[in-house]
Design an enzyme around this catalytic site. Structure first.
Site, PDB file in Angstrom:
ATOM      1  N   GLU A  55      81.940 -33.279   1.647  1.00  0.00           N
ATOM      2  CA  GLU A  55      80.861 -33.099   0.665  1.00  0.00           C
ATOM      3  C   GLU A  55      79.654 -33.898   1.165  1.00  0.00           C
ATOM      4  O   GLU A  55      79.770 -35.112   1.401  1.00  0.00           O
ATOM      5  CB  GLU A  55      81.327 -33.642  -0.691  1.00  0.00           C
ATOM      6  CG  GLU A  55      80.262 -33.552  -1.773  1.00  0.00           C
ATOM      7  CD  GLU A  55      80.701 -34.212  -3.086  1.00  0.00           C
ATOM      8  OE1 GLU A  55      81.267 -35.326  -3.051  1.00  0.00           O
ATOM      9  OE2 GLU A  55      80.461 -33.613  -4.141  1.00  0.00           O
ATOM     10  N   LYS A 111      82.144 -47.305 -18.749  1.00  0.00           N
ATOM     11  CA  LYS A 111      81.767 -48.077 -17.560  1.00  0.00           C
ATOM     12  C   LYS A 111      80.905 -47.140 -16.722  1.00  0.00           C
ATOM     13  O   LYS A 111      81.406 -46.348 -15.922  1.00  0.00           O
ATOM     14  CB  LYS A 111      83.022 -48.509 -16.804  1.00  0.00           C
ATOM     15  CG  LYS A 111      82.883 -49.768 -15.964  1.00  0.00           C
ATOM     16  CD  LYS A 111      81.822 -49.712 -14.902  1.00  0.00           C
ATOM     17  CE  LYS A 111      82.159 -48.849 -13.738  1.00  0.00           C
ATOM     18  NZ  LYS A 111      81.027 -48.579 -12.817  1.00  0.00           N
ATOM     19  N   CYS A 124      77.631 -32.125  -8.705  1.00  0.00           N
ATOM     20  CA  CYS A 124      78.970 -31.729  -8.245  1.00  0.00           C
ATOM     21  C   CYS A 124      79.093 -30.208  -8.239  1.00  0.00           C
ATOM     22  O   CYS A 124      80.012 -29.664  -7.651  1.00  0.00           O
ATOM     23  CB  CYS A 124      80.042 -32.341  -9.116  1.00  0.00           C
ATOM     24  SG  CYS A 124      79.959 -31.722 -10.778  1.00  0.00           S
ATOM     25  N   PHE A 168      76.875 -41.785 -10.687  1.00  0.00           N
ATOM     26  CA  PHE A 168      75.423 -42.023 -10.789  1.00  0.00           C
ATOM     27  C   PHE A 168      74.636 -40.749 -11.073  1.00  0.00           C
ATOM     28  O   PHE A 168      73.505 -40.802 -11.548  1.00  0.00           O
ATOM     29  CB  PHE A 168      74.899 -42.667  -9.487  1.00  0.00           C
ATOM     30  CG  PHE A 168      74.691 -41.676  -8.354  1.00  0.00           C
ATOM     31  CD1 PHE A 168      73.532 -40.918  -8.278  1.00  0.00           C
ATOM     32  CD2 PHE A 168      75.667 -41.473  -7.390  1.00  0.00           C
ATOM     33  CE1 PHE A 168      73.346 -39.981  -7.258  1.00  0.00           C
ATOM     34  CE2 PHE A 168      75.493 -40.553  -6.373  1.00  0.00           C
ATOM     35  CZ  PHE A 168      74.326 -39.804  -6.313  1.00  0.00           C
TER      36      PHE A 168
HETATM   37  P1  NAD Z   1      81.773 -42.897  -6.992  1.00  0.00           P
HETATM   38  O1  NAD Z   1      83.154 -42.383  -6.876  1.00  0.00           O
HETATM   39  O2  NAD Z   1      81.253 -43.771  -5.921  1.00  0.00           O
HETATM   40  O3  NAD Z   1      81.613 -43.754  -8.353  1.00  0.00           O
HETATM   41  C1  NAD Z   1      82.035 -43.239  -9.597  1.00  0.00           C
HETATM   42  C2  NAD Z   1      82.422 -44.396 -10.504  1.00  0.00           C
HETATM   43  O4  NAD Z   1      83.526 -45.090  -9.926  1.00  0.00           O
HETATM   44  C3  NAD Z   1      81.312 -45.429 -10.696  1.00  0.00           C
HETATM   45  O5  NAD Z   1      81.312 -45.845 -12.033  1.00  0.00           O
HETATM   46  C4  NAD Z   1      81.720 -46.560  -9.772  1.00  0.00           C
HETATM   47  O6  NAD Z   1      81.311 -47.836 -10.228  1.00  0.00           O
HETATM   48  C5  NAD Z   1      83.241 -46.475  -9.775  1.00  0.00           C
HETATM   49  N1  NAD Z   1      83.838 -46.918  -8.511  1.00  0.00           N
HETATM   50  C6  NAD Z   1      83.279 -46.861  -7.278  1.00  0.00           C
HETATM   51  N2  NAD Z   1      84.135 -47.350  -6.364  1.00  0.00           N
HETATM   52  C7  NAD Z   1      85.254 -47.704  -7.024  1.00  0.00           C
HETATM   53  C8  NAD Z   1      86.510 -48.262  -6.615  1.00  0.00           C
HETATM   54  N3  NAD Z   1      86.764 -48.545  -5.337  1.00  0.00           N
HETATM   55  N4  NAD Z   1      87.434 -48.499  -7.555  1.00  0.00           N
HETATM   56  C9  NAD Z   1      87.198 -48.215  -8.852  1.00  0.00           C
HETATM   57  N5  NAD Z   1      86.027 -47.688  -9.297  1.00  0.00           N
HETATM   58  C10 NAD Z   1      85.071 -47.430  -8.396  1.00  0.00           C
HETATM   59  O7  NAD Z   1      80.825 -41.635  -7.230  1.00  0.00           O
HETATM   60  P2  NAD Z   1      79.240 -41.575  -7.285  1.00  0.00           P
HETATM   61  O8  NAD Z   1      78.708 -41.775  -5.912  1.00  0.00           O
HETATM   62  O9  NAD Z   1      78.727 -42.419  -8.376  1.00  0.00           O
HETATM   63  O10 NAD Z   1      79.026 -40.049  -7.747  1.00  0.00           O
HETATM   64  C11 NAD Z   1      78.979 -38.971  -6.853  1.00  0.00           C
HETATM   65  C12 NAD Z   1      80.312 -38.268  -6.746  1.00  0.00           C
HETATM   66  O11 NAD Z   1      80.744 -37.852  -8.034  1.00  0.00           O
HETATM   67  C13 NAD Z   1      80.244 -37.007  -5.915  1.00  0.00           C
HETATM   68  O12 NAD Z   1      81.389 -36.937  -5.103  1.00  0.00           O
HETATM   69  C14 NAD Z   1      80.249 -35.885  -6.936  1.00  0.00           C
HETATM   70  O13 NAD Z   1      80.753 -34.652  -6.495  1.00  0.00           O
HETATM   71  C15 NAD Z   1      81.131 -36.481  -7.971  1.00  0.00           C
HETATM   72  N6  NAD Z   1      80.931 -35.842  -9.262  1.00  0.00           N
HETATM   73  C16 NAD Z   1      81.894 -34.987  -9.688  1.00  0.00           C
HETATM   74  C17 NAD Z   1      81.726 -34.320 -10.879  1.00  0.00           C
HETATM   75  C18 NAD Z   1      82.766 -33.374 -11.366  1.00  0.00           C
HETATM   76  O14 NAD Z   1      82.671 -32.977 -12.496  1.00  0.00           O
HETATM   77  N7  NAD Z   1      83.750 -32.992 -10.589  1.00  0.00           N
HETATM   78  C19 NAD Z   1      80.573 -34.524 -11.650  1.00  0.00           C
HETATM   79  C20 NAD Z   1      79.618 -35.421 -11.191  1.00  0.00           C
HETATM   80  C21 NAD Z   1      79.817 -36.072  -9.979  1.00  0.00           C
END
Ligand code: NAD
Length: 505
Positions: free
Chosen positions: A390, A180, A288, A156
């Site tokens: 985090e 997605k 992140c 997000f």
């Molecule tokens: P999230 O892991 O909840 O969701 C990411 C994606 O995975 C979304 O599209 C979501 O629909 C999908 N998803 C969620 N639960 C799932 C499941 N059980 N099975 C399969 N798919 C699933 O992450 P978020 O809350 O959207 O984003 C924040 C996180 O992303 C933080 O931990 C941040 O550090 C990380 N992030 C990392 C980077 C990087 O480059 N390392 C960059 C941006 C964000």
């Protein structure tokens, strides 16, 4: 409750084969975090829709992969111009669903545009390697061919930039791309799909499927999908990586972070403070690469830091996305706000000192918005929950150590290894830090060392599962597979003897 007083219900669907498709699927509300009210709904793609979309994407790939890289780059170049022309609208969509203030949303869009610019270099970057005369009348070369239908699953917190880390390069390489996006922020992806169509991208080369885990699982399992590029939290990244391996898919899965800065006694503390404020609290700490921990070397510099941060934080402005004077906006959801507040409480319970407390911030006229103010915590210890996890909010924690070596060891022991930074005037110390720190992206007096588009982005340890980092040169490798050709055109009067041993030169 949906805010229907001024707007009719808005329902977002999928983008399949060049069109927005809405079927009678499960609907999920999208909350405007600045107000706490429902602003739109998004439909989750069902199995029939997913299968149809992937068949269409595969058909599109068969012809798109045959289009010369120069012509593919031309489409991306038009897309870049369209994103530039529409950046205000894109920033508005990001603000409505994410809560990011426009100056910050425009920054993310600019970083995304730079990835499109890099992808436009596909004709050069896909050139391959050529070795002439590797044997008698033998030449050999490698070229880099597309994979087929590839998929990106995004978080997000960067509704435009993270998808732009992936799809311009994937498309430039000749793949079809199925995005997605996070179900919390789908509009930026759908808008970029329209811009790609306007730029002349053939239908089916870019698809947006909305939804959550069920959609992701089907993408990983579907035989037409050849690779998964994921960015999100570590727990899900690990799951995606394991599932992808189970189904024989290529995968890069970027996870969460805990980014430390080391403050050495010789650092310019005033400069470090102004850098830290932006890096810790910009985007409400929901980056992140957000700098969420400072390791101060020695009490003298730690005390100076705390006093100066406290003063500077008095001017922080948190509020709605629509007011460009705000420094940062709300966090993504009520649940996330509660989680951040619980981490602050746990730090307090475990004996840390809350110097500036962002809990209980109220934004006038938007009392239901998901706001957390900038928070500063001193005397944090490595066994505290708020240090180990985090937080992903506007919370800056300070740890105190006596030597730089202790600071380095402490960072190396942390499970995450995304970004880090050292503040110093000492080149030798900076060089030692760079060589010995177990983190993928390192800054020297640069608090957010997000690599530019011609490098690649990726952390170490639990911040990245996979071999290749995101975008840049690694992006071109991830979205292609190497084919190596060995060619001989012998003279017509040369006849080879039969050989049973391994061919050598
Ligand atoms: P999230 O892991 O909840 O969701 C990411 C994606 O995975 C979304 O599209 C979501 O629909 C999908 N998803 C969620 N639960 C799932 C499941 N059980 N099975 C399969 N798919 C699933 O992450 P978020 O809350 O959207 O984003 C924040 C996180 O992303 C933080 O931990 C941040 O550090 C990380 N992030 C990392 C980077 C990087 O480059 N390392 C960059 C941006 C964000």
């Amino acid at each position: 409750m949906q805010d229907t007083t001024t707007h009719p219900k808005i329902l977002l669907g999928q983008f399949i084969n060049g069109e927005i498709v809405v079927v009678d699927g499960k609907q999920q509300p999208i909350i405007n975090p600045s107000t706490g009210k429902i602003s739109k709904f998004v439909e989750h793609a069902n199995t029939t829709t997913i299968n149809k979309a992937l068949e269409d994407a595969h058909e599109a790939y068969l012809s798109w992969s045959k289009v010369p890289p120069t012509k593919r780059a031309r489409v991306l170049f038009k897309f870049k111009v369209l994103v530039e022309e529409n950046r205000e609208k894109l920033a508005e969509l990001i603000g409505q669903e994410h809560g990011k203030i426009s100056h910050d949303a425009l920054g993310e869009i600019q970083r995304g545009i730079e990835n499109i610019e890099y992808a436009c270099g596909a004709p050069e970057l896909l050139k391959g390697d050529f070795s002439k005369d590797v044997g008698p009348a033998i030449d050999s070369w490698s070229d880099f061919q597309p994979l087929g239908v590839v998929s990106g699953i995004t978080p997000f917190n960067f509704p435009a930039m993270v998808p732009l880390w992936m799809f311009p390069i994937a498309i430039a390489c000749g793949n079809s791309f199925v995005l997605k996006p996070s179900e919390k922020v789908p509009s930026a992806s759908l808008f970029m799909a329209e811009l790609l169509k306007q730029a002349g991208l053939p239908d089916g080369v870019f698809t947006v499927l909305n939804g959550g885990k069920e959609v992701v699982d089907q993408l990983i399992q579907h035989k037409k999908v050849k690779a998964i590029s994921f960015v999100g939290s570590t727990q899900i990244a690990k799951y995606i990586y394991q599932e992808s391996a189970k189904y024989g898919k290529r995968c890069q899965a970027l996870g969460g972070a805990k980014n430390h800065a080391i403050l050495l006694p010789d650092a310019d503390v005033d400069n470090a403070v102004s850098q830290l404020i932006g890096a810790a609290f910009g985007s409400s700490g929901e980056r992140c690469m957000a700098l969420s921990v400072v390791v101060a070397v020695g009490d003298a510099v730690a005390n100076q830091l705390i006093n100066k941060l406290k003063d500077a934080m008095a001017d922080l402005k948190v509020g709605e996305y629509s007011n460009d004077e705000n420094h940062f906006g709300p966090v993504i959801s009520k649940e996330h706000k509660d989680k951040i507040n619980d981490y602050i409480q746990s730090a307090e319970n475990e004996g840390a000192n809350i110097i500036v407390d962002g809990r209980n911030v109220i934004v006038k006229n938007n009392e239901d918005g998901h706001y957390v103010g900038g928070t500063l915590i001193d005397n944090v210890k490595t066994d505290m929950l708020s240090y180990q996890d985090e937080i992903f909010g506007p919370v800056l924690q300070v740890l105190r150590v006596e030597t730089m070596q202790q600071a380095i060891e402490l960072i190396n022991e942390h499970k995450y290894g995304n970004g880090t930074c050292i503040f110093t005037r000492d080149g030798e110390a900076a060089r030692y830090f760079t060589d010995n720190i177990e983190v993928g992206m390192v800054g020297i007096n640069v608090p957010l060392p997000v690599p530019v588009s011609s490098q690649s982005f990726g952390g170490w340890k639990s911040s990245l599962f996979g071999d290749l980092a995101m975008y840049g040169p690694d992006g071109f490798r991830f979205f292609t597979r190497r084919k190596t050709v060995t060619q001989r055109w012998p003279s017509s009067n040369v006849r080879e003897n039969i050989k049973f041993s391994m061919p050598t030169l």
